[in-house]
Enzyme design. Sequence first.
Site, mmCIF file in Angstrom:
data_model
loop_
_atom_site.group_PDB
_atom_site.id
_atom_site.type_symbol
_atom_site.label_atom_id
_atom_site.label_comp_id
_atom_site.label_asym_id
_atom_site.label_seq_id
_atom_site.Cartn_x
_atom_site.Cartn_y
_atom_site.Cartn_z
ATOM 1 C CE LYS A 134 1.823 -17.665 -2.019
ATOM 2 N NZ LYS A 134 0.897 -19.086 -2.092
ATOM 3 C CE1 TYR B 166 -3.376 -2.736 0.767
ATOM 4 C CE2 TYR B 166 -4.691 -0.669 0.842
ATOM 5 C CZ TYR B 166 -4.491 -2.032 1.085
ATOM 6 O OH TYR B 166 -5.654 -2.647 0.751
ATOM 7 C CG ASP C 292 -8.017 -4.596 1.728
ATOM 8 O OD1 ASP C 292 -9.144 -4.214 2.459
ATOM 9 O OD2 ASP C 292 -8.133 -4.860 0.436
ATOM 10 C CG ASP D 92 -14.058 -7.138 2.361
ATOM 11 O OD1 ASP D 92 -13.434 -6.177 3.250
ATOM 12 O OD2 ASP D 92 -14.311 -6.612 1.261
ATOM 13 C CG ASP E 177 -1.940 -20.379 -0.622
ATOM 14 O OD1 ASP E 177 -1.702 -20.411 0.571
ATOM 15 O OD2 ASP E 177 -1.699 -21.014 -1.708
HETATM 16 C C1 IPM Z 1 -10.390 -1.062 4.089
HETATM 17 C C2 IPM Z 1 -10.664 -0.497 2.407
HETATM 18 C C3 IPM Z 1 -9.404 0.465 2.248
HETATM 19 C C4 IPM Z 1 -8.137 -0.577 2.292
HETATM 20 C C5 IPM Z 1 -9.467 1.179 0.792
HETATM 21 C C6 IPM Z 1 -10.651 1.791 0.857
HETATM 22 C C7 IPM Z 1 -8.311 2.006 0.599
HETATM 23 O O1 IPM Z 1 -10.573 -1.496 1.504
HETATM 24 O O2 IPM Z 1 -10.385 -0.298 4.915
HETATM 25 O O3 IPM Z 1 -10.543 -2.314 4.167
HETATM 26 O O4 IPM Z 1 -7.840 -1.200 1.166
HETATM 27 O O5 IPM Z 1 -7.416 -0.396 3.227
HETATM 28 MN MN MN Z 2 -11.048 -3.394 2.481
#
Ligand code: IPM
Ligand code: MN
Length: 381
Positions: free
Chosen positions: A216, A168, A272, A276, A248
């Site tokens: 990884k 990032y 990240d 999710d 993975d």
């Molecule tokens: C998160 C989001 C952010 C990230 C984006 C919007 C920059 O996806 O907070 O998980 O990738 O960190």
């Molecule tokens: Mn995210």
Amino acid sequence: MPGARSDGEEYGDVYPLEVQWRRPRRVTAADLRPRIAVLPGDGIGPEIGAAATALLRSLGDFEITELSIGGASIDEHGTALTDEVLTACRGSDAVLLCAVGGPKWDTTDPDAPRPEQGLLGLRKGLGLYANLRPVRPSPALLDASPLKRDRIEGTDLLVVRELTGGIYFGDSGRDGDRAHDDCAYSVGEIERIARAAFAAARRRGGKPPRLTSVDKANVLETSRLWRETVVRVAGEYEDVELDHLLVDSAAMQLVSRPAEFDVIVTENLFGDILSDEAAMLTGSLGMLPSASLGDGGPALFEPVHGSAPDIAGQGIANPLATFLSVALMLRHGVERDADADRVEAAVDAVLERGLRTPDLGGGSLPVGTREMTGAVLEELR
Ligand code: IPM
Ligand code: MN
Ligand code: NAD
């Protein structure tokens, strides 16, 4: 974390910090009215931001300042985060960010400003290297997940995501028909996130506390440095059981045996993606909160989800991830643990009563953002 303040009378020593890797501080009288910066941002951001502000106001006396970030700030100022907003956030006791981004600002032009730069700039500018994403499915939502109840029952895990390093923040750019994003980590960056994760595992009090480090290392040099460093830091935390998973395989095991995880620590990009995925254990991305912490100064609290452009403006966004982020703010940001517990209990209670925003798959009481917010406020009365 409330910042150092000189305008209030001190009234005593603060009790041991919940977040053990942060410096001890003293509480001042000014902390009785915590200063909260709310950054609504884009898409559903303003809708859930208004709900969160109502929640905060119902809980007590907070000085709330609304500030611009993301696409809204690009439209106003040509940049996703102005120096003034960063300074105002630094001067607050805690920051609540709702969501940034959306199709209006999506472009592949490398020189155009992007809403997401505002969030990344805020994390970096406040030194928030540790992102805590707790995954605890509400009992009422065990059947709302696409995963089978018997897989997710008993799940209570914490993803500790490194937040200010890795791909990032590496060098990136285009050179003719090539593009690159460099991933780099230093030993110091890995040590501090590893300590944050070991301390979190210890604080959660598992019997025994367990930490899974995800990397990884079979391919990436940064991951080999990560693994080597985590193993060395483990020597300071012999009471915590450490194991390692390749990312993975971790992605697969998060859905095949989620209840067996305690704390997971991983680098920025893997964290990240895995968080999710983990959100679906709770039934919806609209349920997952997070806290972004550093070594002092204000922390940032943000739902894990984004600006949900597909439902923005419809009044149906789930405000609960943001409410649970407010709970994390009350606990880790302004030391109001009892209020944090009350908010979490109120969220569980309204779900128990059957209230469901559409992302939770309907239910006996289908509601929108307003009704869900009203019900949580009612519970807290
Ligand atoms: C998160 C989001 C952010 C990230 C984006 C919007 C920059 O996806 O907070 O998980 O990738 O960190
Ligand atoms: Mn995210
Ligand atoms: P998203 O998280 O915004 O949405 C993914 C899906 O989840 C959508 O179907 C959306 O409707 C649903 N959803 C998310 N939050 C919800 C909520 N509270 N209630 C009900 N449904 C919800 O991810 P995306 O669509 O990939 O990204 C949209 C924009 O958000 C992008 O610009 C992205 O960069 C940005 N983003 C911002 C943040 C942040 O501000 N922290 C986080 C992730 C993505």
